[in-house]
Design a protein around this motif. Structure first.
Motif, PDB file in Angstrom:
ATOM      1  N   GLU A 273       0.818  -1.207   0.000  1.00 51.85           N
ATOM      2  CA  GLU A 273       0.000   0.000   0.000  1.00 51.85           C
ATOM      3  C   GLU A 273       0.854   1.260   0.000  1.00 51.85           C
ATOM      4  N   PRO A 275       0.163   5.380   0.296  1.00 46.90           N
ATOM      5  CA  PRO A 275       1.334   5.591   1.151  1.00 46.90           C
ATOM      6  C   PRO A 275       1.274   4.863   2.484  1.00 46.90           C
ATOM      7  N   SER A 279       5.740   5.488   1.633  1.00 50.36           N
ATOM      8  CA  SER A 279       5.508   6.764   0.956  1.00 50.36           C
ATOM      9  C   SER A 279       6.481   6.907  -0.211  1.00 50.36           C
ATOM     10  N   ASP A 293      -0.786  11.875  -9.263  1.00 50.94           N
ATOM     11  CA  ASP A 293      -0.947  12.434  -7.913  1.00 50.94           C
ATOM     12  C   ASP A 293       0.281  12.138  -7.051  1.00 50.94           C
ATOM     13  N   THR A 295       3.546  12.984  -4.945  1.00 48.64           N
ATOM     14  CA  THR A 295       4.214  14.028  -4.173  1.00 48.64           C
ATOM     15  C   THR A 295       5.569  14.318  -4.810  1.00 48.64           C
ATOM     16  N   ARG A 331       1.163  15.365  -2.279  1.00 48.80           N
ATOM     17  CA  ARG A 331       0.000  14.724  -2.898  1.00 48.80           C
ATOM     18  C   ARG A 331      -0.252  13.382  -2.205  1.00 48.80           C
ATOM     19  N   SER A 332      -0.984  12.507  -2.865  1.00 42.18           N
ATOM     20  CA  SER A 332      -1.513  11.323  -2.172  1.00 42.18           C
ATOM     21  C   SER A 332      -0.506  10.190  -1.997  1.00 42.18           C
ATOM     22  N   THR A 333       0.695  10.288  -2.543  1.00 42.06           N
ATOM     23  CA  THR A 333       1.655   9.178  -2.429  1.00 42.06           C
ATOM     24  C   THR A 333       2.523   9.271  -1.179  1.00 42.06           C
ATOM     25  N   THR A 334       2.304  10.291  -0.352  1.00 38.20           N
ATOM     26  CA  THR A 334       3.012  10.380   0.924  1.00 38.20           C
ATOM     27  C   THR A 334       2.009  10.598   2.042  1.00 38.20           C
ATOM     28  N   ALA A 335       2.353  10.072   3.226  1.00 35.53           N
ATOM     29  CA  ALA A 335       1.502  10.238   4.396  1.00 35.53           C
ATOM     30  C   ALA A 335       2.366  10.122   5.636  1.00 35.53           C
TER      31      ALA A 335
END
Length: 368
Positions: A273, A275, A279, A293, A295, A331-335
């Protein structure tokens, strides 16, 4: 727009205006040879009546200005160079210039050869879009070729660090890499992998230095550095290697967007999965990054090309170096790192890792 077809030759224009072919040519091709205003107007009126337009080649032979801008790119399929070229073409096209794109394949000897061809075509400007190499054995030869081109009146600009003398419009590669690394670390990630650019490129050196500097400032180790070459395929392959190792990183940073997108594809194919598990971030913010999308750290790639073309078209003097700004784009690929995140068991690796055939043939991003 459809160009009006000429219904007469240069000789016809001369006969209608009552002048020699030589005089007609001088007027229509912009020669500096003195011609009276009355004669010039007769020739221009005759040309308008006949719908005559001089060839671009003939004009270039007389004026030594071809209205050609050459763009030397490192890899013609790289989205980074495509966006630079679009910036050049948009400005150049509006001014009536033609853009020639030259794929150098990141080889100095090819750049030297292509510069010679552009010089033969009396290009008005040449833009070197790619980075140069440290200790390039052909660097002195390229510098000599560039100096000869400039002596012939060709404007030369570089959009990255090069070893020859010319104005530059650049990004702060080290600062950009520092900032995206600092952002990833601010999310709590400590085991961060980095996939580098091609060995020996100034851009690769500076981005790796920025990554290491940010990690050092945060007290984080930087042993997870993998070889890369700015390509999607190498980002994919390096990430497969990470998946096969004892412990996954918590985050992966690619030296450019193509590399990061390859990493993203490998993780998703392995059903890891993003991020949530890992990430992923890149650099430069190309169209593919925006569509995915991803980052990244955004640099004004289009503006590099547009600004360089404006300077060539206007003939304005350029400062030795202009550094354009950059900014981190989450954006959505890091958390933020999950508590207890990182690591994967060997059984999970076996279940999740793609087959060897998939590793050999990664599915690349769809072409534009």
């Amino acid at each position: 727009m459809t160009a009006r077809r000429s219904s007469g030759s240069l000789a016809d224009v001369g006969r209608r205006a009552g002048v020699s072919i030589t005089t007609a040519s001088r007027v229509l091709n912009g020669s500096s040879h003195p011609v009276s205003d009355a004669t010039r107007e007769r020739v221009l009126e005759a040309a308008r009546e006949l719908g005559y337009s001089p060839s671009a080649l003939a004009r270039a032979l007389v004026t030594r200005r071809s209205r050609i801008i050459g763009v030397m790119v490192g890899d013609i399929v790289d989205a980074y160079f495509a966006e630079i070229t679009r910036g050049v073409e948009d400005v150049a096209g509006r001014a009536g210039y033609m853009t020639f794109v030259c794929n150098a394949d990141r080889r100095t000897e090819v750049e030297i050869d292509q510069l010679a061809v552009l010089s033969d075509y009396q290009a008005e400007g040449v833009i070197f879009a790619g980075s140069g190499y440290l200790d390039d054995p052909l660097g002195a030869d390229l510098a000599t070729a560039v100096e000869r081109a400039r002596e012939r009146g060709i404007s030369v600009l570089a959009l990255a660090l090069r070893d020859f003398d010319c104005p530059r419009i650049v990004a702060d590669n080290r600062g950009a890499a520092y900032d995206i690394t600092d952002y990833v670390l601010s999310l709590g990630h400590r085991r961060v992998a980095y996939i580098s650019g091609p060995a020996g490129l100034y851009a690769s050196r500076d981005r790796l230095a920025g990554f290491r500097e940010a990690a050092a400032d945060a007290g984080v180790e930087t042993e997870l550095v993998y070889d890369g070459n700015f390509s999607y395929e190498q980002g994919y392959a390096a990430t497969l290697q990470m998946i096969a190792e004892a412990e996954l990183p918590e985050a992966i940073i690619g030296a450019n967007d193509e590399t990061a997108l390859g990493a993203l594809a490998a993780l998703r194919q392995a059903r890891l999965e993003v991020p949530g598990r890992v990430s992923v971030a890149g650099m430069t913010d190309t169209r593919l990054a925006r569509f995915s999308d991803l980052t990244t750290v955004s640099v004004p790639v289009y503006q590099f090309g547009a600004a360089a073309a404006r300077r060539i078209v206007s003939g304005e003097s350029s400062p030795a170096e202009t550094v354009l700004p950059h900014r981190v784009v989450p954006r959505s690929t890091t958390a933020r790192r999950r508590p207890g995140g990182g690591g994967v068991s060997s059984s999970a690796r076996s279940a999740r890792a793609p087959s060897s055939s998939a590793a050999r043939s990664p599915a690349g991003p769809a072409p534009d």
